[in-house]
Design a protein around this motif. Structure first.
Motif, PDB file in Angstrom:
ATOM      1  N   ALA A  75       0.824  -1.212   0.000  1.00 19.59           N
ATOM      2  CA  ALA A  75       0.000   0.000   0.000  1.00 19.59           C
ATOM      3  C   ALA A  75       0.859   1.263   0.000  1.00 19.59           C
ATOM      4  O   ALA A  75       0.496   2.272  -0.623  1.00 19.59           O
ATOM      5  CB  ALA A  75      -0.922  -0.007   1.214  1.00 19.59           C
ATOM      6  N   SER A  79       0.749   4.324  -2.576  1.00 28.11           N
ATOM      7  CA  SER A  79       0.571   5.690  -2.084  1.00 28.11           C
ATOM      8  C   SER A  79       1.640   6.622  -2.647  1.00 28.11           C
ATOM      9  O   SER A  79       1.352   7.782  -2.987  1.00 28.11           O
ATOM     10  CB  SER A  79       0.622   5.719  -0.546  1.00 28.11           C
ATOM     11  OG  SER A  79      -0.462   4.998  -0.001  1.00 28.11           O
ATOM     12  N   GLN A  84      -0.247   9.978  -2.400  1.00 29.74           N
ATOM     13  CA  GLN A  84      -1.262  10.017  -1.370  1.00 29.74           C
ATOM     14  C   GLN A  84      -0.666   9.588  -0.033  1.00 29.74           C
ATOM     15  O   GLN A  84       0.487   9.178   0.035  1.00 29.74           O
ATOM     16  CB  GLN A  84      -2.429   9.083  -1.737  1.00 29.74           C
ATOM     17  CG  GLN A  84      -3.209   9.522  -2.953  1.00 29.74           C
ATOM     18  CD  GLN A  84      -4.337   8.572  -3.290  1.00 29.74           C
ATOM     19  OE1 GLN A  84      -4.392   7.435  -2.808  1.00 29.74           O
ATOM     20  NE2 GLN A  84      -5.269   9.021  -4.110  1.00 29.74           N
ATOM     21  N   LEU A  86      -1.150   7.368   3.788  1.00 31.69           N
ATOM     22  CA  LEU A  86      -1.653   6.086   4.278  1.00 31.69           C
ATOM     23  C   LEU A  86      -1.687   6.140   5.802  1.00 31.69           C
ATOM     24  O   LEU A  86      -0.676   6.433   6.437  1.00 31.69           O
ATOM     25  CB  LEU A  86      -0.745   4.949   3.803  1.00 31.69           C
ATOM     26  CG  LEU A  86      -1.058   3.532   4.279  1.00 31.69           C
ATOM     27  CD1 LEU A  86      -2.416   3.072   3.743  1.00 31.69           C
ATOM     28  CD2 LEU A  86       0.035   2.565   3.829  1.00 31.69           C
ATOM     29  N   HIS A 126     -11.065  -0.551   0.659  1.00 33.79           N
ATOM     30  CA  HIS A 126      -9.648  -0.286   0.387  1.00 33.79           C
ATOM     31  C   HIS A 126      -8.801  -0.309   1.661  1.00 33.79           C
ATOM     32  O   HIS A 126      -7.577  -0.206   1.589  1.00 33.79           O
ATOM     33  CB  HIS A 126      -9.490   1.063  -0.309  1.00 33.79           C
ATOM     34  CG  HIS A 126     -10.239   1.173  -1.602  1.00 33.79           C
ATOM     35  ND1 HIS A 126      -9.918   0.415  -2.706  1.00 33.79           N
ATOM     36  CD2 HIS A 126     -11.309   1.928  -1.952  1.00 33.79           C
ATOM     37  CE1 HIS A 126     -10.745   0.714  -3.691  1.00 33.79           C
ATOM     38  NE2 HIS A 126     -11.596   1.617  -3.265  1.00 33.79           N
ATOM     39  N   ASP A 127      -9.442  -0.405   2.814  1.00 34.88           N
ATOM     40  CA  ASP A 127      -8.733  -0.430   4.092  1.00 34.88           C
ATOM     41  C   ASP A 127      -8.532  -1.868   4.557  1.00 34.88           C
ATOM     42  O   ASP A 127      -9.089  -2.799   3.982  1.00 34.88           O
ATOM     43  CB  ASP A 127      -9.526   0.353   5.146  1.00 34.88           C
ATOM     44  CG  ASP A 127      -9.832   1.777   4.692  1.00 34.88           C
ATOM     45  OD1 ASP A 127      -9.040   2.328   3.902  1.00 34.88           O
ATOM     46  OD2 ASP A 127     -10.866   2.324   5.119  1.00 34.88           O
ATOM     47  N   ASP A 142      -6.634   3.812   3.709  1.00 37.51           N
ATOM     48  CA  ASP A 142      -6.187   4.333   2.424  1.00 37.51           C
ATOM     49  C   ASP A 142      -6.407   5.841   2.339  1.00 37.51           C
ATOM     50  O   ASP A 142      -7.490   6.343   2.647  1.00 37.51           O
ATOM     51  CB  ASP A 142      -6.964   3.625   1.302  1.00 37.51           C
ATOM     52  CG  ASP A 142      -6.558   4.099  -0.074  1.00 37.51           C
ATOM     53  OD1 ASP A 142      -5.364   3.977  -0.414  1.00 37.51           O
ATOM     54  OD2 ASP A 142      -7.432   4.594  -0.821  1.00 37.51           O
ATOM     55  N   ASN A 143      -5.350   6.559   1.951  1.00 34.23           N
ATOM     56  CA  ASN A 143      -5.408   8.013   1.720  1.00 34.23           C
ATOM     57  C   ASN A 143      -5.996   8.778   2.909  1.00 34.23           C
ATOM     58  O   ASN A 143      -6.838   9.667   2.746  1.00 34.23           O
ATOM     59  CB  ASN A 143      -6.216   8.322   0.448  1.00 34.23           C
ATOM     60  CG  ASN A 143      -5.911   9.723  -0.080  1.00 34.23           C
ATOM     61  OD1 ASN A 143      -4.860  10.291   0.184  1.00 34.23           O
ATOM     62  ND2 ASN A 143      -6.855  10.292  -0.815  1.00 34.23           N
TER      63      ASN A 143
END
Length: 199
Positions: A75, A79, A84, A86, A126-127, A142-143
């Motif tokens: 991830a 990112s 992005q 995390l 997405h997590d 995520d993000n």
């Protein structure tokens, strides 16, 4: 996957023996095909079971520590590419020991399962939710943005408050608070214990 390979093999076998070599077709071909498919299906199910058990916590069904760390590295690379952030959230159940002492470990286990289910319901697809150990969980978000992190954490705390047992929560954001998984866990853990002391 395994059954697909076996099926393809038997199709090739059919054309090779009965089309290319022009051997007479025998009904036993279907018996052998069925046996091969059965073996492949059982082997595939066993592989899926072993894979699931190697990645998951057996009590809560959430991911285990090793899988969480592996997922973080993947991830983090994504990112970086997307520019992005995390988030890593650590949470620890307050008064969990009292639940075990007063009602027994079975009740404690039930509570952990309920918290895990609440976390999985709260996060997005997405997590990732993992059990860190004991009554601690970790969530990779995520993000996750710093200006909305506090609000997100408060919503998460409300979502997992069960039977008067609350959670102390801390977080760290990649790459702002660190780039290594260990560093970010330490930061989130320290934040979490400050939160616990304030309660």
């Amino acid at each position: 996957m395994a059954t697909g390979i076996v099926l393809l093999f038997n199709i090739i076998r059919y054309f090779y023996y009965h089309q290319y070599l022009a051997l007479p077709f025998n009904w036993t071909f279907f018996i052998l095909t069925a046996i091969f498919l059965g073996i492949a299906w059982v082997a595939g199910k066993q592989f899926d079971k072993v894979k699931y058990l190697s990645e998951r916590d057996p009590l809560t069904g959430t991911y285990n520590r090793r899988t969480v760390e592996e997922y973080f590295h993947k991830a983090a690379k994504i990112s970086d590419i997307k520019k992005q952030s995390l988030g890593i959230i650590m949470l620890d159940l307050n008064k969990f020991k009292e639940v075990n002492d007063n009602y027994g470990h079975h009740k404690g286990d039930e509570l952990l399962i309920q918290v895990a289910a609440a976390l999985n319901t709260f996060v997005t697809k997405h997590d990732l939710v993992g059990r860190w150990g004991g009554d601690e969980f970790v969530v990779l978000v995520d993000n996750m943005k710093e200006n909305t992190a506090d609000a997100y954490v408060k919503e998460l705390q409300l979502a997992i408050t069960l039977e008067n047992v609350e959670a102390s929560v801390g977080y760290a954001i990649y790459p702002k608070h660190g780039k290594s998984f260990q560093k970010l866990v330490q930061e989130a853990d320290a934040y979490m214990y400050r939160d616990k002391k304030d309660k």
